[in-house]
Design a protein around this motif. Structure first.
Motif, PDB file in Angstrom:
ATOM      1  N   GLU A   6       0.833  -1.201   0.000  1.00 39.88           N
ATOM      2  CA  GLU A   6       0.000   0.000   0.000  1.00 39.88           C
ATOM      3  C   GLU A   6       0.865   1.247   0.000  1.00 39.88           C
ATOM      4  O   GLU A   6       2.007   1.232   0.481  1.00 39.88           O
ATOM      5  CB  GLU A   6      -0.910   0.056   1.241  1.00 39.88           C
ATOM      6  N   SER A   7       0.296   2.333  -0.498  1.00 37.90           N
ATOM      7  CA  SER A   7       0.958   3.626  -0.449  1.00 37.90           C
ATOM      8  C   SER A   7      -0.095   4.717  -0.490  1.00 37.90           C
ATOM      9  O   SER A   7      -1.254   4.454  -0.850  1.00 37.90           O
ATOM     10  CB  SER A   7       1.939   3.790  -1.611  1.00 37.90           C
ATOM     11  N   GLY A   9      -0.828   6.995   2.170  1.00 44.56           N
ATOM     12  CA  GLY A   9      -1.345   7.487   3.438  1.00 44.56           C
ATOM     13  C   GLY A   9      -0.660   8.773   3.867  1.00 44.56           C
ATOM     14  O   GLY A   9       0.291   9.232   3.242  1.00 44.56           O
ATOM     15  N   LEU A  20      -5.396   6.234  -1.861  1.00 42.19           N
ATOM     16  CA  LEU A  20      -4.496   5.144  -1.504  1.00 42.19           C
ATOM     17  C   LEU A  20      -4.339   4.219  -2.706  1.00 42.19           C
ATOM     18  O   LEU A  20      -5.267   4.050  -3.494  1.00 42.19           O
ATOM     19  CB  LEU A  20      -5.040   4.351  -0.320  1.00 42.19           C
ATOM     20  N   CYS A  22      -2.747   0.255  -3.914  1.00 40.97           N
ATOM     21  CA  CYS A  22      -2.300  -1.071  -3.480  1.00 40.97           C
ATOM     22  C   CYS A  22      -1.822  -1.823  -4.711  1.00 40.97           C
ATOM     23  O   CYS A  22      -2.625  -2.138  -5.595  1.00 40.97           O
ATOM     24  CB  CYS A  22      -3.421  -1.819  -2.791  1.00 40.97           C
ATOM     25  N   ARG A  38      -9.866  -1.197   7.493  1.00 45.14           N
ATOM     26  CA  ARG A  38      -9.161  -0.202   8.308  1.00 45.14           C
ATOM     27  C   ARG A  38      -9.280  -0.562   9.774  1.00 45.14           C
ATOM     28  O   ARG A  38     -10.215  -1.237  10.187  1.00 45.14           O
ATOM     29  CB  ARG A  38      -9.707   1.206   8.064  1.00 45.14           C
ATOM     30  N   VAL A  93      -5.376   2.858  10.340  1.00 45.15           N
ATOM     31  CA  VAL A  93      -4.444   2.194   9.431  1.00 45.15           C
ATOM     32  C   VAL A  93      -5.293   1.470   8.403  1.00 45.15           C
ATOM     33  O   VAL A  93      -6.190   0.700   8.769  1.00 45.15           O
ATOM     34  CB  VAL A  93      -3.536   1.207  10.179  1.00 45.15           C
ATOM     35  N   TYR A  95      -5.671  -1.164   5.339  1.00 44.71           N
ATOM     36  CA  TYR A  95      -5.049  -2.377   4.841  1.00 44.71           C
ATOM     37  C   TYR A  95      -5.693  -2.804   3.526  1.00 44.71           C
ATOM     38  O   TYR A  95      -6.917  -2.826   3.393  1.00 44.71           O
ATOM     39  CB  TYR A  95      -5.202  -3.514   5.840  1.00 44.71           C
ATOM     40  N   GLN A 119       0.833  -4.419   4.412  1.00 42.33           N
ATOM     41  CA  GLN A 119       1.369  -4.037   5.707  1.00 42.33           C
ATOM     42  C   GLN A 119       0.604  -2.879   6.346  1.00 42.33           C
ATOM     43  O   GLN A 119       0.774  -2.598   7.528  1.00 42.33           O
ATOM     44  CB  GLN A 119       2.851  -3.653   5.571  1.00 42.33           C
ATOM     45  N   THR A 121      -1.228   1.242   5.744  1.00 34.43           N
ATOM     46  CA  THR A 121      -0.750   2.619   5.610  1.00 34.43           C
ATOM     47  C   THR A 121      -1.625   3.519   6.486  1.00 34.43           C
ATOM     48  O   THR A 121      -2.849   3.382   6.503  1.00 34.43           O
ATOM     49  CB  THR A 121      -0.775   3.074   4.135  1.00 34.43           C
ATOM     50  N   GLN A 122      -0.975   4.404   7.219  1.00 33.14           N
ATOM     51  CA  GLN A 122      -1.690   5.244   8.180  1.00 33.14           C
ATOM     52  C   GLN A 122      -2.343   6.421   7.475  1.00 33.14           C
ATOM     53  O   GLN A 122      -1.698   7.136   6.689  1.00 33.14           O
ATOM     54  CB  GLN A 122      -0.715   5.769   9.241  1.00 33.14           C
TER      55      GLN A 122
END
Length: 127
Positions: A6-7, A9, A20, A22, A38, A93, A95, A119, A121-122
């Motif tokens: 993921e990216s 956040g 976001l 994935c 989440r 977070v 997911y 993993q 992303t916040q």
């Protein structure tokens, strides 16, 4: 095996938008249904949205319906979560999850239905 990364956040203000991503790799991820969950501090992980591997079907939790949009690219290996009108209660977070599709329209909605997880992303929404 399928790997998910993921990216996207970060910290935003209430009312802002955020997207976001994935990225899935590994064994034929294009035929996997994918979803977003989440988990806020002190709370259980909850379903947000899912998209079938064929892209013909999506499903949203009531809490995000009308504000969030899930999509996947033409290769079907990258899934996006466009989040609009963000609220402080969206802080969590996030997911990405994937599981082999059992039908072209299947949108799994429970944690146990997914075999692979990213993993996380916040996402933090300030008021």
């Amino acid at each position: 095996q399928v790997q998910l990364v993921e990216s996207g956040g970060g910290l935003v203000q209430a009312g802002d938008s955020q997207r976001l991503s994935c990225a899935a790799s590994g064994r034929t991820p294009a035929v996997y249904a994918m979803g977003w969950f989440r988990q806020a501090p002190g709370k259980e992980r909850e379903f947000v949205t899912a998209i079938s591997w064929s892209r013909i079907n999506t499903y949203y939790a009531d809490s995000v319906k009308g504000r969030f949009t899930i999509s996947r690219d033409d290769t079907k290996t990258t899934v996006y979560l466009q989040m609009n009108s963000l609220k402080p209660e969206d802080t969590a977070v996030y997911y990405c999850a994937a599981t082999r599709g059992v039908s072209t329209s299947w949108t799994p909605r429970t944690i146990r239905q997914y075999a692979y997880w990213g993993q996380g992303t916040q996402v933090t929404v300030s008021s």
